[in-house]
Write an enzyme that holds these catalytic residues in place. Structure first.
Site, mmCIF file in Angstrom:
data_model
loop_
_atom_site.group_PDB
_atom_site.id
_atom_site.type_symbol
_atom_site.label_atom_id
_atom_site.label_comp_id
_atom_site.label_asym_id
_atom_site.label_seq_id
_atom_site.Cartn_x
_atom_site.Cartn_y
_atom_site.Cartn_z
ATOM 1 N NE ARG A 164 42.065 30.015 46.582
ATOM 2 C CZ ARG A 164 42.192 29.890 47.890
ATOM 3 N NH1 ARG A 164 41.315 29.158 48.587
ATOM 4 N NH2 ARG A 164 43.150 30.511 48.536
ATOM 5 C CB SER A 241 46.404 32.585 42.189
ATOM 6 O OG SER A 241 46.972 33.326 43.242
ATOM 7 C CD GLU A 337 42.947 30.078 42.516
ATOM 8 O OE1 GLU A 337 42.393 31.134 42.865
ATOM 9 O OE2 GLU A 337 44.021 29.683 42.995
#
Length: 341
Positions: A164, A241, A337
């Site tokens: 990510r 997320s 994230e």
């Protein structure tokens, strides 16, 4: 190119947080940056790049210029017997690109269906889901320098792709705007389905001949699974997320496993262990918890949601409470994230 003042970013973030930018502009060609830089007032302000805001959490108004790339062309630039290469503008919706690929029966993007956001954000975040990541198909990333408009191209190996993250999220954040990407996809006869993600693989157990599986079939199953697992941002504002799944070394994993025999995990190639953050959050009894209009999704514990009218700081405060609870119980820090601005 139209410069707008005191512009609401409400429709440009999937958390549905209503903040404003002093100025906002969408660009679709290299010369637009040079034109903007000739304006002394605009040139003196901080500039910030956004896509569709599907991984951003705004916490306050921005006193500066917000830029978004609206270039939205898709072109086949090369093909051979096995592969096809596409250049795709940063302004294209990611899910639209995935649909385009499966409609042409090409392999490579089907596992990344229904991920919100723009194509330009895909390499920045190195988006991933269900056993696939953007870095698996991206061959080149074309960028524009927001200070001088200069074009620069990055090959895959130069992008520093990670879990990510990428060079565009780190060293070049708000310095280089992704303008377009090149992806290599496999033609049907030369590819095969990526069923490494167990729930996806299980969904095809009824099909004996795996050679009959098409990209569209995988696409449809991914969409079905994702709708079941992740709340719709149009209904409950969210960015998917909120936290990365933490990775711990072998010694600490053994210690955690002794304390939690049912600890789910995935062993990495380097001997470390990735642990599902959602499981940890659930063990802290936080699934479904809410403070005012900020909540931990009752559908998926890894998703923080805006139940209606929550401010960015309220969502951040809830995320910090989740971090503290998990750290207290497991001694593990959950890294966001989502980019908090």
């Amino acid at each position: 190119m139209h410069i707008q003042a005191n512009y609401s970013l409400l429709k440009h973030n999937t958390f549905h947080v209503d903040v404003s930018s002093q100025y906002y502009v969408e660009i679709n060609k290299q010369s637009d940056i040079l034109t903007l830089r000739t304006d002394v007032k605009l040139a003196s302000l901080p500039w910030r790049i956004i896509g569709d805001g599907s991984n951003l959490l705004f916490t306050h108004d921005f006193q500066g210029l917000t830029l978004r790339c609206s270039y939205n062309k898709i072109r086949v630039v090369k093909e051979d017997n096995e592969n096809v290469w596409l250049t795709v503008g940063a302004g294209v919706k990611w899910h639209d690109l995935v649909k385009y690929s499966v409609e042409n029966n090409w392999w490579g993007l089907e596992n990344l269906a229904l991920i919100p956001g723009s194509v330009g954000a895909a390499p920045v975040q190195n988006i991933g889901a269900y056993g696939a990541e953007a870095q698996d198909v991206i061959t080149r990333v074309q960028t524009l320098n927001v200070f001088d408009g200069q074009h620069r191209e990055f090959r895959n190996a130069e992008c520093n792709f990670g879990y990510r993250t990428s060079i565009f999220k780190q060293e070049y954040i708000n310095r280089l705007m992704v303008f377009r990407i090149t992806v290599r996809l496999r033609k049907f006869a030369s590819g095969k389905p990526n069923l490494s993600y167990e729930p996806l693989r299980d969904s095809f157990r009824d099909i004996i001949n795996k050679d009959s599986i098409t990209p569209k079939m995988v696409f449809d199953r991914v969409v079905e699974i994702r709708k079941q697992r992740v709340p719709d941002p149009a209904v409950e504002g969210n960015a998917g997320s909120f936290f990365k799944n933490p990775v711990v070394d072998a010694d600490y994993f053994k210690q955690l496993q002794e304390q939690n025999p049912d600890l789910p995990h995935h062993k990495m190639l380097d001997g470390t262990y990735k642990i599902p953050a959602a499981w940890m959050i659930e063990q802290c009894d936080l699934k479904g918890k809410h403070i005012g209009a900020a909540g931990v999704s009752a559908q998926h514990a890894l998703v923080i949601v805006n139940l209606g009218g929550a401010k960015g700081n309220e969502l951040v405060e809830l995320s910090q409470q989740v971090q503290e609870a998990v750290n207290h119980k497991f001694g593990v820090y959950l890294e966001p994230e989502v980019i908090i601005l």
